[in-house]
Design an enzyme around this catalytic site. Structure first.
Site, PDB file in Angstrom:
ATOM      1  N   ARG A   1      -8.714 -20.212  -1.445  1.00 23.37           N
ATOM      2  CA  ARG A   1      -7.403 -20.301  -1.119  1.00 23.37           C
ATOM      3  C   ARG A   1      -5.899 -21.661  -1.645  1.00 23.37           C
ATOM      4  NH1 ARG A   1      -5.668 -21.931   4.439  1.00 23.37           N
ATOM      5  NH2 ARG A   1      -4.010 -20.073   5.047  1.00 23.37           N
TER       6      ARG A   1
ATOM      7  N   LYS B   1       6.434  -2.032   1.707  1.00 16.58           N
ATOM      8  CA  LYS B   1       5.459  -1.803   2.370  1.00 16.58           C
ATOM      9  C   LYS B   1       4.047  -1.977   2.348  1.00 16.58           C
ATOM     10  CE  LYS B   1       3.044   3.202   2.899  1.00 16.58           C
ATOM     11  NZ  LYS B   1       3.078   3.625   4.306  1.00 16.58           N
TER      12      LYS B   1
ATOM     13  N   ARG C   1       8.562   4.206  -4.426  1.00 13.73           N
ATOM     14  CA  ARG C   1       8.294   2.986  -3.833  1.00 13.73           C
ATOM     15  C   ARG C   1       7.644   2.332  -3.561  1.00 13.73           C
ATOM     16  NH1 ARG C   1       7.686   4.180   2.476  1.00 13.73           N
ATOM     17  NH2 ARG C   1       5.443   4.976   1.795  1.00 13.73           N
TER      18      ARG C   1
ATOM     19  N   LEU D   1      10.909   1.370   7.366  1.00 18.75           N
ATOM     20  CA  LEU D   1      10.405   1.420   5.788  1.00 18.75           C
ATOM     21  C   LEU D   1      11.108   3.523   5.557  1.00 18.75           C
ATOM     22  CD1 LEU D   1       8.089   1.558   3.794  1.00 18.75           C
ATOM     23  CD2 LEU D   1       6.800   3.093   5.168  1.00 18.75           C
TER      24      LEU D   1
ATOM     25  N   TYR E   1       1.016  -1.045  -0.429  1.00 20.98           N
ATOM     26  CA  TYR E   1      -0.134  -0.262   0.015  1.00 20.98           C
ATOM     27  C   TYR E   1       1.029   1.054   0.339  1.00 20.98           C
ATOM     28  CZ  TYR E   1       0.838   0.822   4.902  1.00 20.98           C
ATOM     29  OH  TYR E   1       1.089   1.008   6.015  1.00 20.98           O
TER      30      TYR E   1
END
Ligand code: PDD
Length: 286
Positions: A101, A150, A52, A206, A33
């Site tokens: 899944r 991130k 990024r 980060l 994100y």
């Protein structure tokens, strides 16, 4: 007011936007994100966030959902449709879904999911919280080892915030092997005798977009900067401290683990950096 959000090519009222329950972002936190701030209806540091995002996607072998130009267009359209003057744009890319899944990644041609929404935050730049300064506690950093990516794996940072609230503080600084890594959702700094100390970039933290801009502006303002590991003890003995992030810009820190820094009000360097950062960012906003 109902927000207009973006989901996989469509602009929709927030109540109508849908993502599959098999989406890997939902099942595996297999998603990255970005949060970009908006001032004067314009995007702050958009380029840095876009670069990024590309890096996060590449590190996880995840397909890019669209070009940087298209991303900018989506950001701008959402800001306009929702009438955002001050606030945030949240963007999330997931590895998508192949309808079940499975720990194994779906085939490489599975389209990624792209979701964006805005958050209206009037008064973000002139925030009372920044005038007061934040109180932080220290907690152990038990996150995974690739904090430079991130990802949306934010359960522990959320728990950290809750631990802080429970202790009567605003946020938590994370400590690993005796050294501060970063805040739950920001990069961490202290100032002693005019020198700004912050942890160097690595996989442990980060690579903050605000951090890069603030350190550049600090250097231009002839401030002394030292990038090295530091302990909570050092930070508690500091003259002042602060954090940086897209959502709070430069946030002064006035207390660490119950120990007041200086006179308990935001320090001059944090205040100055916040001013310079806001001024420069507004000039360069797109
Ligand atoms: N968080 N460190 C962590 C762990 C973060 O989550 C963030 C940002 C930062 C600061 O990065 P930047 O300056 O690029 O915003 C550092 C965002 C704002 C969030 O999760 O909402």
């Amino acid at each position: 007011m109902t927000r207009t959000v973006y989901v996989n090519g469509e602009y929709l009222p927030e109540g109508e936007a849908k993502v599959s329950i098999f989406d890997r972002g939902f099942l595996f936190a297999d998603a990255v994100y970005e949060v970009t701030s908006v001032l004067d209806g314009k995007l702050i540091d958009f380029d840095g966030h876009a670069v990024r995002l590309e890096r996060s996607l590449k590190e996880l072998d995840m397909a890019s959902p669209c070009s940087k130009e298209e991303l900018l267009e989506i950001h701008r359209k959402l800001v306009e449709l929702n009438g955002i003057e001050e606030g945030l744009v949240y963007l999330q890319v997931t590895r998508g879904s192949d309808g079940d899944r499975d720990f194994v990644f779906p085939s490489a041609d599975t389209p990624p999911s792209l979701v964006l929404f805005t958050q209206n935050k009037p008064g973000l730049a002139d925030s009372p919280a920044a005038q007061k300064g934040a109180k932080v506690i220290s907690i152990e950093d038990i996150r995974w080892g690739r904090r430079d990516i991130k990802t949306v794996q934010l359960l522990y940072p959320s728990m950290g915030k809750m631990m802080a609230k429970k202790a009567g503080a605003d946020d938590a600084w994370l400590v690993e092997d005796g050294y501060v890594t970063e805040g739950t959702s920001n990069n961490a700094y202290y100032v002693k005798n005019g020198k700004i100390v912050t942890r160097p970039l690595s996989n442990d933290i980060l690579h903050g977009i605000t951090r890069a801009a603030v350190l550049r502006l600090a250097a231009e303002a002839q401030m002394e900067i030292e990038e090295r590991l530091f302990t909570i003890k050092e930070a508690k003995e500091a003259d002042e401290a602060f954090t940086t992030s897209a959502s709070a810009f430069v946030m002064p820190v006035v207390e660490i683990d119950g120990v007041q820094l200086g006179d308990g009000t935001p320090g001059p360097i944090a205040k100055r950096l916040r001013e310079i950062y806001l001024e420069e960012s507004r000039k360069k906003a797109v």
